[in-house]
Design a protein around this motif. Structure first.
Motif, short mmCIF file in Angstrom:
data_model
loop_
_atom_site.label_atom_id
_atom_site.label_comp_id
_atom_site.label_asym_id
_atom_site.label_seq_id
_atom_site.Cartn_x
_atom_site.Cartn_y
_atom_site.Cartn_z
N VAL A 1 1.23 -8.83 -5.82
CA VAL A 1 0.97 -7.51 -6.40
C VAL A 1 2.20 -7.00 -7.16
O VAL A 1 2.08 -6.43 -8.24
N ASN A 2 3.38 -7.23 -6.60
CA ASN A 2 4.61 -6.84 -7.31
C ASN A 2 4.72 -7.58 -8.65
O ASN A 2 5.14 -6.99 -9.65
N LEU A 3 4.35 -8.85 -8.66
CA LEU A 3 4.37 -9.60 -9.92
C LEU A 3 3.38 -9.02 -10.92
O LEU A 3 3.69 -8.87 -12.11
N MET A 4 2.19 -8.67 -10.46
CA MET A 4 1.18 -8.06 -11.33
C MET A 4 1.69 -6.76 -11.94
O MET A 4 1.38 -6.44 -13.09
N GLU B 1 -6.44 -12.06 -14.54
CA GLU B 1 -7.13 -12.51 -13.33
C GLU B 1 -6.22 -13.39 -12.48
O GLU B 1 -5.30 -14.04 -12.96
N VAL B 2 -6.51 -13.37 -11.19
CA VAL B 2 -5.89 -14.28 -10.22
C VAL B 2 -7.03 -14.93 -9.44
O VAL B 2 -7.82 -14.22 -8.80
N ARG B 3 -7.13 -16.24 -9.50
CA ARG B 3 -8.21 -16.95 -8.82
C ARG B 3 -7.64 -17.72 -7.61
O ARG B 3 -6.60 -18.36 -7.72
N ASN C 1 -2.72 -14.30 -17.57
CA ASN C 1 -2.26 -13.04 -18.15
C ASN C 1 -1.64 -12.13 -17.09
O ASN C 1 -1.73 -10.91 -17.18
N VAL C 2 -0.99 -12.73 -16.10
CA VAL C 2 -0.31 -11.93 -15.08
C VAL C 2 1.11 -11.60 -15.52
O VAL C 2 1.48 -10.43 -15.62
N LYS D 1 7.17 -5.78 -11.06
CA LYS D 1 8.26 -5.40 -10.17
C LYS D 1 8.94 -6.67 -9.66
O LYS D 1 8.39 -7.77 -9.78
N PRO D 2 10.14 -6.56 -9.09
CA PRO D 2 10.83 -7.75 -8.57
C PRO D 2 9.93 -8.52 -7.60
O PRO D 2 9.33 -7.94 -6.69
N SER D 3 9.83 -9.84 -7.81
CA SER D 3 8.90 -10.64 -7.03
C SER D 3 9.38 -12.08 -6.95
O SER D 3 9.92 -12.62 -7.91
N GLN D 4 9.11 -12.70 -5.80
CA GLN D 4 9.43 -14.11 -5.59
C GLN D 4 8.15 -14.96 -5.52
O GLN D 4 8.21 -16.10 -5.08
N PHE D 5 7.04 -14.39 -5.94
CA PHE D 5 5.76 -15.09 -5.74
C PHE D 5 5.74 -16.47 -6.40
O PHE D 5 5.26 -17.44 -5.80
N LEU D 6 6.27 -16.58 -7.60
CA LEU D 6 6.22 -17.86 -8.32
C LEU D 6 7.12 -18.92 -7.69
O LEU D 6 7.01 -20.10 -8.04
#
Length: 225
Positions: A204-207, A161-163, A179-180, A210-215
């Protein structure tokens, strides 16, 4: 006139009532502009994931990421199975405002059952509960010694989940990931403009592993860059 007898319950209720009243006063002081800005951004998040969840559920993409609880369970070969976005309504300044949760599940091969000593079972079960992993537990015994043990059968998939929670007092949006990309929760503190479409694409890429800068787009909750 005699004083009424002292009541611990009434004292607790008075304290709760004072806290609620103080919170309402604080809410009235909130800038309507701030509330509007956050609510609009939250609605944008909902619209984005309302469509993204429908598309991902049709595609059911693979998630090339391993999840492991050391000495307990390891998940590989997962794919996204179901996804949805839900909302919770609250009342603020005579209007409805919302927070949102993106739920999705990853499916994969069934992990092998665990056969563990009774004394260790509570520790393993707590770790599984903390990681939001579904399981069942049965007790067995060996014919030779009569010693008892637990057999833990772990579900063949993960609940994730993402809240998104609006922090109206500080003008920010809090994103909590469970759990992402790991079993431990990650809580990020976003400036409202930073949670834009590019950030949601990154999420969504992190989920999907895939390569992601979200964090890297926001500090952890409670920390300041």
């Amino acid at each position: 006139m005699a004083k009424s007898p002292k009541s611990l319950l009434l004292e607790q209720l008075r304290a709760q009532a004072d806290a609620v009243a103080a919170k309402r006063v604080q809410q009235l002081k909130l800038s309507r502009e701030v509330v509007d800005r956050l609510d609009q951004r939250m609605h944008h998040v909902f619209q984005y994931f309302d469509e993204a969840c429908k598309l991902l559920q049709v595609i059911s993409p693979p998630v090339e990421r391993s999840f492991e609880l050391p000495h307990i369970v390891r998940y590989d070969g997962l794919h996204l199975e179901r996804a949805s976005v839900m909302f919770r309504k609250q009342r603020l300044q005579d209007r409805d405002v919302y927070d949102y949760v993106v739920y999705y599940s990853l499916a994969g091969p069934s992990p092998p059952p665990l056969r563990i000593a009774i004394r260790r079972s509570p520790e393993v079960e707590r770790a599984l509960v903390h990681a939001n992993i579904e399981f069942s537990c049965d007790t067995g015994s060996t014919a030779q010694s009569g010693a008892t043990y637990n057999v833990i059968r772990i579900a063949p998939g993960l609940r994730c989940e993402v809240r998104f929670d609006p922090d109206f007092e500080n003008g920010r949006i809090v994103a909590t990931l469970r759990n992402v990309d790991r079993f431990e929760p990650v809580i990020l503190d976003f400036e409202t403009p930073a949670l834009d479409t590019r950030a949601l694409d990154d999420l969504v890429n992190l989920m999907l592993a895939k390569p992601s800068q979200f964090l890297l787009r926001a500090p952890l909750r409670g920390f300041v860059r």
